[in-house]
Design an enzyme around this catalytic site. Structure first.
Site, PDB file in Angstrom:
ATOM      1  N   GLU B  58      -3.136   2.563  12.507  1.00 38.94           N
ATOM      2  CA  GLU B  58      -3.247   1.107  12.351  1.00 38.94           C
ATOM      3  C   GLU B  58      -3.527   0.414  13.682  1.00 38.94           C
ATOM      4  OE1 GLU B  58      -0.971   2.945  10.841  1.00 38.94           O
ATOM      5  OE2 GLU B  58      -1.118   2.479   8.690  1.00 38.94           O
ATOM      6  N   HIS B 125       7.221  -0.953   1.241  1.00 36.92           N
ATOM      7  CA  HIS B 125       5.971  -1.218   0.514  1.00 36.92           C
ATOM      8  C   HIS B 125       6.059  -2.572  -0.181  1.00 36.92           C
ATOM      9  CE1 HIS B 125       5.788   3.156   0.991  1.00 36.92           C
ATOM     10  NE2 HIS B 125       4.496   3.060   0.801  1.00 36.92           N
TER      11      HIS B 125
END
Lengths: 344, 321
Positions: B58, B125
């Site tokens: 990322e 999540h």
């Protein structure tokens, strides 16, 4: 293990010519002169914040800088004054940014080594080590989208920076994308005060190239001739489609981390090893041995560097400093976003 | 024909790729696979070489987007989940957000953050990070609540010359449907009155707009008319629309799914109190998710985030003040 290192044979690139060597030497000399001036200005209280010098690393930096061409991308780090100048940084910009001139690249908003002119491929580092590599990757990705297949990108990092996650992510990404990227790891033995043995456990940082599946090179950073040869070869390999190149240059930081740091922690015995040689002195000797320059010519070059630096300092000192009243205080490029936030 | 919130995001990306050759998409599994949620379905096939799978990196994904933007591209980065953008936070807040300020070179990148909870998603999540990113100067933070906004605001995000954090809500992905997509939308710095009312102003955004609307339905049965303001974008946010609503209702309730400390709700309330203290007949209130990590089991998760019942109860108390 090193047998599997993809290390291109030396000697593919011809040895440095007098012209090339002299050019690189003069950038080294100018960088050293700039930095001596910065240190003295800092001690005199004329510069806010820190001053970070590249003493002992000028050969690697200058050699890298002159291998880059207009249109290439360069992401220098803190000890790259020589490379910045060789890549085309105007001398006055060094002092403008250190003083916080309103006309400087960052207009007093950021200082010292954080300067750059990204519009012309000269990137402005942030302090977070390793994070500039992926920015250079992105610039190369953009060039590829735009059909420019001639440009290469180069960036530098120290031994300490190789321990970051950002370094690993970027090296792996560059390898996956097979980009024409040259990453120069300058192992100057210390990351601030932390010695190599507390930083990494591999024998030699160049071994990491194996893991990334890229070509690796080593060089003696105190020897300008070798810097020119190896960086000439690495940039040429990148330019001719051989993917990312990792170059590990070994030397000794001949200064503290910054001017505030007396480096009391450094192992003094290193100064007497090959690593501890001053690359500028080594280069001067080389020039004289090869009769490429005599003492009179060297002195002339020194005088010339000093004059250029003095002129730049005087001119930069005459410029207005950053001013809170004329500062826009706006971090947004989009006018309506800026306007919406200034309502409050 | 109906189109979902998720499909609107895909359609916006398709249009951006078609209309602007500077646009490309980079993220994990966004290529042939079409993305973890299928927000890039078939785009790699339609636009060869412009929808690229990224390694699980990322930090480098966002760093590379910044470099590409400097060279004139308009990258869209898909984070697989908003939660994973934490790995890239250095590039987002220190590199992207400061670039224009430091160098006068714009950083037009869009980072898509599939945000918010779904039953069973758990602590890593489910996060809503709009409050976090709003803290940093230089970022624009969008929080679309409708199919139409998901479409037009994503296109706007790509056009904006600053880094945009695009918080798209996973709970809305397939639950929200619309008949067709609009050609144009309101600019992001303009809020939308999602429902008119006279008794209490509920300022909210993203999926919580729909919880607030459900709360307003309950309240109507008790003769309380709640006005719902959908901020659409939390940085910048449209203070004028909020103040003009509070001027009519004299009561303010802010609702957001992110955590309470230093958040969007706090900022809205501070701004209203600073600029409109005398408009208020009652102390402004806020509802956030509970100040704990996000629980996995639906029994816990269901009460961790604000619900229409909790919103209705808070509005009721405000009206009784």
């Amino acid at each position: 293990m090193l047998d599997t290192l993809k290390q291109p044979k030396r000697g593919v690139v011809p040895p440095a010519s007098r012209e090339q060597y002299v050019e690189a030497f003069n950038w080294m000399l100018l960088a050293r002169t700039v930095e001596e001036k910065l240190a003295s200005l800092w001690r005199a209280g004329k510069i806010s914040g820190g001053v970070y010098l590249g003493k002992g690393q000028e050969a690697i930096s200058a050699a890298l800088g002159i291998m880059l061409k207009p249109g290439d991308i360069f992401g220098p780090l803190i000890r790259d004054q020589a490379g910045r100048l060789a890549f085309g940084e105007p001398l006055i910009d060094v002092f403008r940014v250190h003083f916080g001139s309103r006309t400087g690249l960052s207009r007093g908003r950021d200082g010292n080594v954080h300067r750059g002119d990204p519009r012309r491929g000269y990137h402005a580092m942030i302090s977070h080590l390793g994070s500039l590599i992926s920015v250079v990757i992105g610039a190369l990705v953009a060039r590829r989208f735009q059909g420019d297949i001639t440009a290469i990108g180069a960036t530098t990092i120290g031994d300490g920076g190789t321990s970051t996650g950002a370094f690993h992510e970027a090296l792996n990404m560059a390898a996956v994308e097979k980009l024409p990227l040259v990453v120069v790891v300058v192992n100057n033995q210390y990351a601030y005060s932390t010695p190599n043995h507390r930083q990494f456990a591999c024998t030699d940082l160049v071994e990491r190239a194996i893991g990334y599946g890229i070509e690796g090179h080593s060089l003696d950073g105190t020897d300008l001739r070798e810097c020119l040869e190896v960086l000439g070869q690495a940039t040429e390999r990148a330019r001719s489609g051989h993917g990312p190149q990792m170059v590990v240059g070994n030397c000794l930081r001949l200064t503290g981390h910054g001017e505030h740091d007396d480096a009391f922690y450094m192992d003094k015995s290193l100064s007497y090893t090959r690593l501890g040689r001053d690359c500028l002195k080594v280069a001067e000797n080389y020039l004289q041995e090869h009769q490429w320059a005599d003492e009179a010519l060297l002195e002339n070059w020194r005088k010339n560097a000093k004059e250029q630096v003095e002129d730049a300092v005087v001119n930069a000192q005459h410029e207005p400093l950053a001013d809170p009243n004329s500062e826009t205080w706006c971090p947004y490029a989009t006018q309506r976003i800026a306007a919406a936030l200034s309502v409050r | 024909m109906t189109i979902t919130y998720l499909e609107a995001i895909r359609e916006a990306q398709e249009k951006a790729l078609r209309d602007d050759e500077r646009v490309y998409i980079y993220g994990q599994d966004v290529g042939a696979f079409g993305g973890a949620f299928k927000a890039t379905k078939n785009l790699a096939k339609e636009f060869p070489g412009r929808v690229l799978d990224a390694p699980i990196s990322e930090d480098a994904m966002v760093g590379s987007a910044i470099g590409a933007a400097i060279e004139g591209m308009r990258p869209i980065i898909e984070m697989q989940f908003a939660d994973f953008s934490a790995v890239a936070i250095n590039q987002i807040v220190n590199q992207a957000a400061t670039l224009y300020w430091r160098t006068q070179v714009a950083c037009p990148i869009t980072i898509r953050l599939p945000s918010g909870g779904n039953p069973g998603s758990g602590p890593f999540h489910s996060q809503c990070l709009e409050s976090l990113y709003s803290h940093f100067p230089g970022l624009v933070v969008m929080t679309p609540a409708t199919v139409e906004d998901a479409y037009t605001m994503l296109l706007e995000a790509v056009e904006i010359d600053d880094p945009v954090i695009f918080c798209e809500h996973k709970y809305l992905y397939n639950r929200l449907k619309s008949d067709l997509l609009p050609e144009t939308g309101l600019p992001c710095d303009t809020a939308r009155v999602a429902r008119f009312g006279r008794d209490v102003t509920i300022v909210t955004y993203s999926a919580m707009v729909h919880e607030a609307l459900a709360a307003a339905d309950q309240l109507r049965k008790e003769d309380i008319e709640a006005e719902i303001i959908d901020l659409r974008c939390v940085k910048p946010f449209d203070l004028r629309t909020v103040l003009s609503s509070v001027a009519r209702t004299a009561r303010l309730l802010c609702v957001g799914e992110s955590w309470p400390w230093g958040g969007v709700n706090s900022e809205v309330i501070t701004s209203v109190v600073t600029h409109g203290f005398l408009l208020l007949d009652a102390p402004p209130q806020r509802i956030n998710s509970k100040d704990t990590p996000i629980p996995f089991h639906p029994n816990l998760w269901g009460v961790h985030k604000p619900s229409s019942q909790v919103i209705a109860a808070a509005a009721r108390r405000l009206c009784e003040w």
